[in-house]
Design a protein around this motif. Structure first.
Motif, short mmCIF file in Angstrom:
data_model
loop_
_atom_site.label_atom_id
_atom_site.label_comp_id
_atom_site.label_asym_id
_atom_site.label_seq_id
_atom_site.Cartn_x
_atom_site.Cartn_y
_atom_site.Cartn_z
N ILE A 1 10.16 -21.58 -1.82
CA ILE A 1 8.85 -20.93 -1.85
C ILE A 1 8.49 -20.56 -3.28
O ILE A 1 9.30 -19.97 -4.00
N GLY A 2 7.25 -20.88 -3.67
CA GLY A 2 6.84 -20.73 -5.07
C GLY A 2 6.51 -19.32 -5.51
O GLY A 2 5.97 -19.11 -6.59
N GLY A 3 6.82 -18.31 -4.69
CA GLY A 3 6.50 -16.92 -5.02
C GLY A 3 5.17 -16.50 -4.45
O GLY A 3 4.35 -17.33 -4.04
N ALA A 4 4.96 -15.18 -4.40
CA ALA A 4 3.68 -14.60 -3.98
C ALA A 4 3.18 -15.17 -2.65
O ALA A 4 1.98 -15.38 -2.46
N GLU A 5 4.13 -15.39 -1.72
CA GLU A 5 3.72 -15.89 -0.41
C GLU A 5 2.99 -14.80 0.36
O GLU A 5 3.28 -13.61 0.18
N ASP A 6 2.06 -15.23 1.16
CA ASP A 6 1.25 -14.31 1.97
C ASP A 6 2.15 -13.43 2.85
O ASP A 6 2.93 -13.93 3.65
N LYS A 7 2.02 -12.12 2.67
CA LYS A 7 2.84 -11.17 3.44
C LYS A 7 1.98 -10.34 4.40
O LYS A 7 2.50 -9.46 5.09
N VAL A 8 0.69 -10.61 4.42
CA VAL A 8 -0.23 -9.70 5.10
C VAL A 8 -1.04 -10.39 6.20
O VAL A 8 -1.18 -9.88 7.30
N HIS A 9 -1.60 -11.54 5.91
CA HIS A 9 -2.54 -12.17 6.84
C HIS A 9 -1.84 -13.17 7.76
O HIS A 9 -1.05 -12.77 8.59
N GLY A 10 -2.09 -14.45 7.57
CA GLY A 10 -1.47 -15.45 8.47
C GLY A 10 0.04 -15.54 8.31
O GLY A 10 0.75 -15.89 9.23
N ILE B 1 8.69 -6.76 7.44
CA ILE B 1 7.92 -7.93 7.88
C ILE B 1 8.65 -8.63 9.03
O ILE B 1 8.05 -8.93 10.06
N PHE B 2 9.95 -8.88 8.86
CA PHE B 2 10.66 -9.63 9.89
C PHE B 2 10.89 -8.76 11.13
O PHE B 2 10.91 -9.28 12.26
N GLU B 3 11.03 -7.46 10.93
CA GLU B 3 11.11 -6.58 12.10
C GLU B 3 9.78 -6.58 12.85
O GLU B 3 9.73 -6.64 14.09
N ASP B 4 8.69 -6.55 12.08
CA ASP B 4 7.36 -6.57 12.67
C ASP B 4 7.14 -7.85 13.47
O ASP B 4 6.46 -7.86 14.49
N MET B 5 7.72 -8.94 13.02
CA MET B 5 7.60 -10.21 13.75
C MET B 5 8.46 -10.19 15.01
O MET B 5 8.27 -11.04 15.89
N GLY B 6 9.41 -9.28 15.06
CA GLY B 6 10.19 -9.14 16.29
C GLY B 6 11.62 -9.64 16.22
O GLY B 6 12.24 -9.90 17.26
N ALA B 7 12.15 -9.77 15.01
CA ALA B 7 13.54 -10.24 14.89
C ALA B 7 14.49 -9.28 15.61
O ALA B 7 14.29 -8.07 15.62
N LYS B 8 15.51 -9.84 16.21
CA LYS B 8 16.50 -9.02 16.91
C LYS B 8 17.25 -8.09 15.96
O LYS B 8 17.50 -6.93 16.27
N ALA B 9 17.55 -8.59 14.76
CA ALA B 9 18.25 -7.77 13.77
C ALA B 9 17.88 -8.25 12.37
O ALA B 9 17.73 -9.45 12.14
#
Lengths: 275, 275
Positions: A12-21, A59-67
């Protein structure tokens, strides 16, 4: 324990979208087992590892990761700590944050932890992602720094050794955003047996076990293939002299485009598959 | 009247050395008949035509030119003035300065003066040089402006019509110095029947009647050849979307390197000749 079906590495080239899609992070999450996933975040490139680690954890917790666990490694000896290695056993995804790629390599290169991650990635047990500094470390040769606004020349780029996750590549990130093509060309002139890959911000080259990369996100992935280089003046000129490079192949890829790193061929658009 | 032996056009990337070795300006001077030369300077790209015209006049007078005249054209009607056309009859070199390429084209395109210059260049009676804006006007398609720090996209570059002196080219100048490769790639995506040529500062692509260019000066001449482009998403995406370009050939040339614009091949180093 859910497992990836195949090796997947997101560069990933950096500054990936963390808010919208959040396309890129969502793809990493999905490829790491989705809601059954157990994700490890390595924030060691950063000098603010707690803040950046927590940001991705939310972010990953918000997506629903188990841990989700932040592996806050600040010392090489931690890379030998069995706690982390045990945690990795059950992991389905590892995410390396941005920061300083020299710091990341200094802390992780050749540690038992990193060796274990690489093995699990190769076995398709873990999906690996790296953004910015976490992307820079992917190749055997690594760009540690450099300049822009000059003709390509050896002194324009600082090269060292990366983590060798995708050893055939020399990766640069924030690529068009920070006008880095001259430094990547300089790196390729020094190592014409490699393939240059420049990844823009909020853009990802997703490598799959079959050797193809597929582009996700908003910008370009630029491939510089010196495989048919017919002439270069490197190493016959001094480090600050401009370089000659005859016969480079350059491919500029956007969302959905695919390229095979092994055959060094574009995958025709009609042969594309859904992510 | 001394004459050039063959067509010679110097495409200079701006900021050429005016003080020390003056390689590029000295080559223009030599190719324009040397001490027997009669040189016309066209400063019309500049909003300070007297100052810039005089600067070059002093340089060529200092080199020993027999006659140097500044053609201070500020109005299209002057391009029809027989005085300038008569002066051109005896000229052996014409030098177009930097400034704004839109201004230069606006004043000169399709004037009898410019037509006469082009004819005399084709006949090998005049050596022509253009630096910066004076280089930008060389192609049929001209880059009038643009940005950097983005993925190549159509809105990154402003394209219009140039003077068509070397119509097969799209020229960009101050090339690596101002990180312009993305805008040149954007221009080439719009016109893949042309050849992109980026010229660095204090660097010159010297075109000769046989179709070859030879590189003079300190930096690079970058050739972008889309002749084997296998795929582009242009014009199927919106103007600000990043472009796909598969299969570009890129050649990065330095001092002494030669390239044939007609055959689109590098001239092997062993076939080089002295300037």
């Amino acid at each position: 324990m859910p497992q990836s079906l195949k090796t997947t590495i997101l560069v990933i080239g950096g500054a990936e979208d963390k808010v919208h899609g959040r396309e890129i992070l969502q793809t990493f999450f999905n490829r790491s087992g989705g809601k059954d996933g157990r994700i490890a975040i390595i924030p060691s490139a950063s000098r603010e590892p707690v803040a950046i680690g927590d940001r991705y954890r939310y972010i990953f917790e918000d997506m629903g990761a188990k841990a989700v666990q932040v592996l806050d490694i600040r010392d090489r000896s931690q890379g030998e700590d069995p706690i982390w290695q045990t945690y990795l056993e059950g992991c389905t995804g590892v995410f390396m944050t941005g920061g300083d790629q020299l710091r990341l390599c200094g802390l992780l290169a050749d540690t038992p932890l990193m060796e274990k991650i690489l093995l699990q990635v190769q076995l398709g047990q873990i999906t690996l992602a790296g953004t910015s500094a976490g992307a820079a470390v992917m190749g055997h040769h690594m760009i540690a720094g450099g300049g822009s606004g000059e003709s390509p020349n050896r002194s324009l780029v600082d090269l060292t050794t990366g983590l060798g996750i995708l050893p055939q590549l020399i990766v640069d990130q924030h690529f068009n955003n920070r006008n880095r093509i001259a430094r990547l060309l300089s790196a390729i002139a020094c190592h014409p047996d490699r393939l240059g890959m420049g990844v823009d911000e909020d853009t990802c080259a997703m490598y799959e076990g079959d050797g193809t990369i597929q582009v996700l996100g908003k910008g370009n992935v630029t491939i510089i293939d010196p495989g048919e280089l017919s002439h270069t003046n490197e190493p016959y000129v001094s480090a600050s002299d401009p370089l000659s490079l005859f016969g480079l192949q350059v491919h500029i890829l956007t969302h959905g485009d695919r390229y095979n790193l092994n055959t060094r061929n574009i995958v025709p658009p009609e042969e594309r598959v859904a992510v």
